[in-house]
Design a protein around this motif. Structure first.
Motif, PDB file in Angstrom:
ATOM      1  N   VAL A  38      49.972  51.749  36.341  1.00 19.51           N
ATOM      2  CA  VAL A  38      48.887  50.872  36.786  1.00 19.51           C
ATOM      3  C   VAL A  38      49.376  49.431  36.708  1.00 19.51           C
ATOM      4  O   VAL A  38      49.483  48.874  35.611  1.00 19.51           O
ATOM      5  CB  VAL A  38      47.618  51.023  35.908  1.00 19.51           C
ATOM      6  CG1 VAL A  38      46.538  50.045  36.367  1.00 19.51           C
ATOM      7  CG2 VAL A  38      47.095  52.443  35.976  1.00 19.51           C
ATOM      8  N   PRO A  39      49.695  48.828  37.836  1.00 20.74           N
ATOM      9  CA  PRO A  39      50.098  47.414  37.799  1.00 20.74           C
ATOM     10  C   PRO A  39      48.900  46.562  37.370  1.00 20.74           C
ATOM     11  O   PRO A  39      47.931  46.421  38.113  1.00 20.74           O
ATOM     12  CB  PRO A  39      50.498  47.122  39.255  1.00 20.74           C
ATOM     13  CG  PRO A  39      50.631  48.461  39.919  1.00 20.74           C
ATOM     14  CD  PRO A  39      49.703  49.376  39.196  1.00 20.74           C
ATOM     15  N   LEU A  40      48.962  46.017  36.155  1.00 24.05           N
ATOM     16  CA  LEU A  40      47.836  45.225  35.652  1.00 24.05           C
ATOM     17  C   LEU A  40      47.632  43.969  36.488  1.00 24.05           C
ATOM     18  O   LEU A  40      46.577  43.327  36.390  1.00 24.05           O
ATOM     19  CB  LEU A  40      48.056  44.873  34.178  1.00 24.05           C
ATOM     20  CG  LEU A  40      48.076  46.072  33.218  1.00 24.05           C
ATOM     21  CD1 LEU A  40      48.247  45.609  31.780  1.00 24.05           C
ATOM     22  CD2 LEU A  40      46.813  46.924  33.349  1.00 24.05           C
ATOM     23  N   SER A  41      48.630  43.645  37.313  1.00 24.51           N
ATOM     24  CA  SER A  41      48.471  42.506  38.215  1.00 24.51           C
ATOM     25  C   SER A  41      47.318  42.720  39.197  1.00 24.51           C
ATOM     26  O   SER A  41      46.762  41.761  39.736  1.00 24.51           O
ATOM     27  CB  SER A  41      49.773  42.270  38.996  1.00 24.51           C
ATOM     28  OG  SER A  41      50.123  43.422  39.751  1.00 24.51           O
ATOM     29  N   LEU A  42      46.945  43.995  39.414  1.00 22.07           N
ATOM     30  CA  LEU A  42      45.790  44.282  40.277  1.00 22.07           C
ATOM     31  C   LEU A  42      44.549  43.550  39.784  1.00 22.07           C
ATOM     32  O   LEU A  42      43.735  43.066  40.571  1.00 22.07           O
ATOM     33  CB  LEU A  42      45.505  45.791  40.304  1.00 22.07           C
ATOM     34  CG  LEU A  42      46.492  46.717  41.024  1.00 22.07           C
ATOM     35  CD1 LEU A  42      46.155  48.162  40.733  1.00 22.07           C
ATOM     36  CD2 LEU A  42      46.485  46.450  42.515  1.00 22.07           C
ATOM     37  N   PHE A  43      44.399  43.468  38.455  1.00 21.33           N
ATOM     38  CA  PHE A  43      43.188  42.895  37.875  1.00 21.33           C
ATOM     39  C   PHE A  43      43.216  41.373  37.859  1.00 21.33           C
ATOM     40  O   PHE A  43      42.237  40.738  37.457  1.00 21.33           O
ATOM     41  CB  PHE A  43      42.974  43.453  36.467  1.00 21.33           C
ATOM     42  CG  PHE A  43      42.597  44.903  36.467  1.00 21.33           C
ATOM     43  CD1 PHE A  43      41.275  45.291  36.616  1.00 21.33           C
ATOM     44  CD2 PHE A  43      43.568  45.884  36.364  1.00 21.33           C
ATOM     45  CE1 PHE A  43      40.923  46.634  36.641  1.00 21.33           C
ATOM     46  CE2 PHE A  43      43.230  47.228  36.387  1.00 21.33           C
ATOM     47  CZ  PHE A  43      41.903  47.604  36.526  1.00 21.33           C
ATOM     48  N   ARG A  44      44.347  40.774  38.285  1.00 18.70           N
ATOM     49  CA  ARG A  44      44.347  39.328  38.463  1.00 18.70           C
ATOM     50  C   ARG A  44      43.480  38.942  39.650  1.00 18.70           C
ATOM     51  O   ARG A  44      43.047  37.806  39.765  1.00 18.70           O
ATOM     52  CB  ARG A  44      45.780  38.832  38.674  1.00 18.70           C
ATOM     53  CG  ARG A  44      46.641  38.916  37.427  1.00 18.70           C
ATOM     54  CD  ARG A  44      48.056  38.441  37.708  1.00 18.70           C
ATOM     55  NE  ARG A  44      48.949  38.834  36.621  1.00 18.70           N
ATOM     56  CZ  ARG A  44      50.233  39.087  36.756  1.00 18.70           C
ATOM     57  NH1 ARG A  44      50.785  39.014  37.954  1.00 18.70           N
ATOM     58  NH2 ARG A  44      50.975  39.432  35.726  1.00 18.70           N
ATOM     59  N   ASP A  45      43.312  39.917  40.553  1.00 21.06           N
ATOM     60  CA  ASP A  45      42.386  39.695  41.665  1.00 21.06           C
ATOM     61  C   ASP A  45      40.967  39.868  41.127  1.00 21.06           C
ATOM     62  O   ASP A  45      40.565  40.954  40.719  1.00 21.06           O
ATOM     63  CB  ASP A  45      42.647  40.695  42.796  1.00 21.06           C
ATOM     64  CG  ASP A  45      41.768  40.440  44.005  1.00 21.06           C
ATOM     65  OD1 ASP A  45      42.216  39.731  44.915  1.00 21.06           O
ATOM     66  OD2 ASP A  45      40.624  40.923  44.016  1.00 21.06           O
ATOM     67  N   ARG A  46      40.243  38.768  41.078  1.00 22.45           N
ATOM     68  CA  ARG A  46      38.905  38.762  40.470  1.00 22.45           C
ATOM     69  C   ARG A  46      37.981  39.809  41.074  1.00 22.45           C
ATOM     70  O   ARG A  46      37.272  40.523  40.371  1.00 22.45           O
ATOM     71  CB  ARG A  46      38.301  37.362  40.639  1.00 22.45           C
ATOM     72  CG  ARG A  46      36.874  37.199  40.162  1.00 22.45           C
ATOM     73  CD  ARG A  46      36.537  35.729  40.165  1.00 22.45           C
ATOM     74  NE  ARG A  46      35.114  35.495  40.020  1.00 22.45           N
ATOM     75  CZ  ARG A  46      34.590  34.279  39.910  1.00 22.45           C
ATOM     76  NH1 ARG A  46      35.368  33.222  39.920  1.00 22.45           N
ATOM     77  NH2 ARG A  46      33.281  34.123  39.784  1.00 22.45           N
ATOM     78  N   ASN A  47      38.010  39.905  42.407  1.00 23.54           N
ATOM     79  CA  ASN A  47      37.107  40.845  43.070  1.00 23.54           C
ATOM     80  C   ASN A  47      37.435  42.298  42.737  1.00 23.54           C
ATOM     81  O   ASN A  47      36.541  43.141  42.632  1.00 23.54           O
ATOM     82  CB  ASN A  47      37.144  40.637  44.579  1.00 23.54           C
ATOM     83  CG  ASN A  47      36.407  39.374  45.004  1.00 23.54           C
ATOM     84  OD1 ASN A  47      35.833  38.676  44.170  1.00 23.54           O
ATOM     85  ND2 ASN A  47      36.434  39.074  46.285  1.00 23.54           N
ATOM     86  N   PHE A  48      38.742  42.607  42.581  1.00 21.73           N
ATOM     87  CA  PHE A  48      39.123  43.979  42.226  1.00 21.73           C
ATOM     88  C   PHE A  48      38.583  44.336  40.840  1.00 21.73           C
ATOM     89  O   PHE A  48      38.013  45.422  40.646  1.00 21.73           O
ATOM     90  CB  PHE A  48      40.641  44.138  42.256  1.00 21.73           C
ATOM     91  CG  PHE A  48      41.107  45.537  41.925  1.00 21.73           C
ATOM     92  CD1 PHE A  48      41.069  46.538  42.881  1.00 21.73           C
ATOM     93  CD2 PHE A  48      41.561  45.857  40.653  1.00 21.73           C
ATOM     94  CE1 PHE A  48      41.482  47.835  42.586  1.00 21.73           C
ATOM     95  CE2 PHE A  48      41.983  47.144  40.347  1.00 21.73           C
ATOM     96  CZ  PHE A  48      41.945  48.130  41.314  1.00 21.73           C
TER      97      PHE A  48
END
Length: 497
Positions: A252-262
């Motif tokens: 799970v790339p935690l960078s995904l959660f840097r996107d606020r909307n995601f």
């Protein structure tokens, strides 16, 4: 030489199978009394017919999303569909409750292989400015399947027996396989290194957490249940730490959660999963026990909700492309919550069923405002090579929300029935059993009043849970320019085969 493909044809092919697997999350609830009688099984065994499916569906989703990235979403979808269809035949032919539970577990695994691929294909074949309409269809199918399951289940059980809720999957599965093989493009794959430690930690943690939550009510929340849940949380904590410190390619790339909307979309879909699962337990108990309806009739009360979700989802999906991301889902969550508060008020022995159906219809429109716009917002800014991972995380979150909602609503309903001085039976399961309406009026009247009060109080929980979705959606930000991230690659992927 590449041939330009129409992404809508691929999506139509995918949603046939997607509808079927989501249908099987709710269709069994109405059939449980018949299954229990046929196999002479007890309630805890019959509940496992649903629990086994939910467990093997939820646990592998993080992994199956990445499998789609690595080996192609079309290939993994087709494998999952084949597993699901064959397992459905096994379910229908089962000769014992144990065999049925085992078959349902395999069926759940097939569903887990299929689900993330549907979102990934949308993300990779539709440019962002068209994705809302595509997610409108996807979201409409998701919402409609959840609501249609009990209706179709009641009709099939009353018509031919519980086996037919599984037999019908076989021809549908074969048709869905042929359509997907023909119409879904073979998209470019991405060379991923599989994070085996992450796979193990996520699978063990998810299993412990989901199993503990599912079995908590059955085992009266004993110490070992809490130990299992806590252990699951600890292992998932280790999983997150592992992902954060992984210098290679994490599951799970935690960078995904840097996107606020995601991140906010995941919070919102968890609340939606919990609320939708929770709302039907007190609703069917109320309609069948208090109003004395058959499973089919009680399920048909929710027909307006199902129909209006299906009608409005594609329309609202197209509108969502043209307005700020926060507007439609915030309104949807607020209206859906309001309708559940209205259900709670209506849950009286003499409550109006036509009014219940009207409120349900409004809830259906609210559902259409949530499923598609939320999925669109979650996936809009994802890098194309992480589409499968993002879809896996999003669907896992929804499933965990559903499990939490199911456990919480059952525990609360048991407590509220106990508070009314009543004995709790198999709540929400097999409520078509002994009719309270056979009792003398002097006994029946006060009893129905107490049951209605307990059910009404329980309905406030999913109504309040939806307020989390209101808050999360209200903080969405505008998409901005994302063509360079996903849009241009989407156009390239459409023609790939």
């Amino acid at each position: 030489m590449t041939t330009q493909r129409n992404p809508w044809l691929a999506l139509y092919a995918l949603v046939v199978g997607f509808f079927m697997i989501l249908l099987d999350m709710t269709i069994v609830a109405v059939a449980n009394p018949a299954i229990m009688k046929d196999f002479n099984a007890d309630v805890s065994n019959v509940i496992w017919v649903t629990s086994a499916y939910l467990l093997t569906y939820a646990v592998p989703l993080l992994v199956t999303g990445r499998l789609g990235d690595r080996f192609g979403p079309k290939n993994i979808y087709l494998v999952g569909l084949a597993v699901f269809t064959l397992a459905s035949l096994w379910c229908a032919e089962s000769t014992s409750i144990t065999m049925l539970i085992a078959a349902r577990a395999v069926q759940g695994l097939g569903a887990a292989l299929m689900t993330p691929q549907t979102m990934a294909v949308i993300t990779r074949t539709f440019p962002p400015d068209k994705r809302g309409a595509a997610m409108g269809l996807w979201g409409g199918v998701a919402g409609l399947a959840t609501l249609v399951g009990p209706i179709l289940g009641g009709v099939l059980v009353d018509w031919q027996g519980w086996q037919w809720i599984f037999y019908v999957n076989v021809p549908i599965g074969i048709i869905a396989f042929g359509l997907a093989f023909w119409l879904v493009p073979s998209l470019p794959t991405h060379q991923h290194k599989f994070d085996l430690v992450g796979v193990a930690l996520s699978a063990v943690g998810m299993f412990l957490l989901v199993f503990g939550i599912q079995e908590g009510n059955t085992h009266h929340w004993d110490a070992w249940i809490w130990a299992m849940i806590i252990a699951g949380v600890v292992v998932l904590g280790l999983f997150i730490w592992n992902q954060a410190t992984n210098t290679g390619e994490p599951l799970v790339p935690l960078s995904l959660f840097r996107d606020r909307n995601f991140g906010l979309s995941n919070l919102a879909i968890a609340s939606m999963g919990a609320a939708v699962t929770g709302v039907f337990v007190p609703s069917y108990f109320y309609l069948q026990q208090v109003h004395g309806m058959t499973p089919t009739r009680s399920a048909l009360v929710f027909a307006p909700m199902a129909i209006l979700t299906g009608v409005f989802a594609p329309i609202i999906g197209k509108i969502s492309d043209k307005v700020a991301p926060r507007v439609i889902p915030t309104v949807g969550f607020a209206v859906f919550s309001a309708t559940l508060f209205a259900f709670a008020v209506l849950m009286k022995p003499d409550g109006s069923i036509p009014l219940f159906m009207i409120v349900g219809g409004i809830a259906g429109i609210a559902n259409a405002c949530i499923w598609a716009p939320l999925a669109t917002t979650a996936t809009h800014n994802l890098p194309v090579q992480q589409a499968g991972a993002g879809a896996g995380v999003y669907n896992t979150t929804r499933q965990i929300g559903s499990v939490l909602g199911s456990a919480a609503i059952s525990a609360l309903l048991t407590a509220r029935i106990s508070a009314q001085g009543l004995q709790s039976g198999p709540i929400g399961e097999g409520s078509g059993g002994t009719s309270l309406h056979d009792l003398p009026e002097r006994i029946r009247g006060p009893l129905l009043e107490k049951i209605s009060t307990a059910l009404s109080e329980t309905m406030y929980l999913p109504a309040l849970i939806l307020l989390i979705g209101v808050a999360a959606s209200a903080f969405f930000i505008g998409h901005g320019k994302s063509e360079g991230r996903a849009g241009d690659r989407a156009k390239a992927d459409i023609g790939a085969h």
